[in-house]
Design an enzyme around this catalytic site. Structure first.
Site, PDB file in Angstrom:
ATOM      1  CD  GLU A  42     -14.543  -6.286   5.385  1.00 45.75           C
ATOM      2  OE1 GLU A  42     -13.490  -6.428   6.019  1.00 45.75           O
ATOM      3  OE2 GLU A  42     -14.821  -6.921   4.353  1.00 45.75           O
ATOM      4  CG  HIS A  58     -18.753  -7.464   1.782  1.00 43.86           C
ATOM      5  ND1 HIS A  58     -17.904  -7.231   0.728  1.00 43.86           N
ATOM      6  CD2 HIS A  58     -17.998  -7.338   2.904  1.00 43.86           C
ATOM      7  CE1 HIS A  58     -16.692  -6.958   1.192  1.00 43.86           C
ATOM      8  NE2 HIS A  58     -16.720  -7.021   2.505  1.00 43.86           N
TER       9      HIS A  58
HETATM   10  N1  DGL Z   1     -17.406  -7.159  -2.024  1.00 41.84           N
HETATM   11  C1  DGL Z   1     -17.328  -5.901  -2.721  1.00 41.84           C
HETATM   12  C2  DGL Z   1     -18.283  -5.925  -3.915  1.00 41.84           C
HETATM   13  O1  DGL Z   1     -18.647  -6.994  -4.357  1.00 41.84           O
HETATM   14  C3  DGL Z   1     -17.502  -4.774  -1.756  1.00 41.84           C
HETATM   15  C4  DGL Z   1     -16.973  -3.477  -2.253  1.00 41.84           C
HETATM   16  C5  DGL Z   1     -16.613  -2.504  -1.193  1.00 41.84           C
HETATM   17  O2  DGL Z   1     -15.631  -2.736  -0.500  1.00 41.84           O
HETATM   18  O3  DGL Z   1     -17.293  -1.486  -1.079  1.00 41.84           O
HETATM   19  O4  DGL Z   1     -18.662  -4.907  -4.454  1.00 41.84           O
END
Ligand code: DGL
Length: 267
Positions: A151, A185
């Site tokens: 992020e 992510h």
């Molecule tokens: N991109 C999200 C996933 O695939 C992240 C989740 C989060 O915000 O913790 O789990």
């Protein structure tokens, strides 16, 4: 025929899936929402994530989305079922840690899973293991902090390396030769993970498979749509700081992205 696809994630991670969707459906209009005002989802309650998934889906449908992609493993675990019940006429494609392909790929018989705590503790993940793990040993590792790194656009700092080392060490010690990147992510951290774990480890994620599944469902399930217009565009929204989201998303997308604020009723 121009199709409009709505995609959401807790933040910028779903862009790793959007890149595959753009490739699979070059003519589609893509609308992406980063729920940056509420990221990370990892430690949040199921009820909270479900409420966010409902709000984001309602927004995407209000913008003309004909199919929805939950580009988030954590939101899939918490909300795919209720979303599909609530919007039963809309194709909803969801993420899932790539247990099946990883089990097929491992030679050591040990697979490591890197994911959020929310995903790993979910009933959906337990069912996935039950269905596909067979005789393969699955070692899981929750990774608080990795989503926050992505992020911030921090894909290579010393802090990032230390976290990646800490989370991958137990999987290596257990003899895993195949790592599942069970959070959208994490593919953005794949170059760093690769540096830390070396060339001998396979890294698997589901972005490409989800894009293929979306294409199949769009082609087989959506009614004819004579919509005309400029195809192949993308629109981006964020429930958090849109300018900051734009900076990070441009970095990850490797091209300039302008992000609009998500209307307050959906935040
Ligand atoms: N991109 C999200 C996933 O695939 C992240 C989740 C989060 O915000 O913790 O789990």
């Amino acid at each position: 025929m121009v199709r409009t696809i709505g995609v959401f994630d807790s933040g910028v991670g779903g862009l790793s899936v959007l890149l595959h969707i753009r490739e699979a459906l070059p003519e589609a209009n893509l609308i992406y929402v980063a729920d940056s005002g509420h990221v990370p989802y990892g430690g949040r309650s199921t009820a909270f994530i479900e409420a966010r998934a409902m709000a984001l889906t309602r927004f995407l449908l209000s913008q003309g989305a004909e199919a929805i992609v939950i580009a988030c493993n954590t939101a899939t675990a918490a909300a795919a079922l209720p979303l599909r019940n609530r919007f039963s006429k809309i194709p909803i494609v969801a993420m899932e840690p790539a247990v099946k392909p990883a089990v097929a790929a491992t030679k050591s018989g040990v697979v490591g899973v890197l994911a959020t705590v929310g995903t790993l503790e979910s009933a959906r993940f337990a069912a996935l293991l039950e269905k596909y793990a067979g005789n393969v040993k699955i070692v899981t590792q929750g990774c608080p902090g990795l989503v926050e790194l992505v992020e911030r656009g921090d894909l290579h700092s010393e802090e990032a390396r230390r976290l990646v080392e800490r989370y991958t060490a137990p999987l290596l010690q257990a003899g895993a030769d195949t790592f599942i990147l069970g959070c959208t992510h994490y593919p953005f951290l794949a170059p760093l993970i690769r540096e830390v774990v070396g060339e001998g480890i396979s890294l698997i994620d589901t972005g490409a498979a989800v894009a293929r599944e979306l294409k199949r469902r769009v082609e087989t399930e959506l009614p004819p749509n004579p919509q005309l217009g400029v195809a192949g565009g993308e629109r981006f929204y964020s429930s958090g700081d849109a300018e900051q989201a734009g900076r990070i998303m441009s970095l990850l997308w490797k091209g300039p992205i302008t992000v609009a604020p998500l209307p307050a009723t959906f935040c």
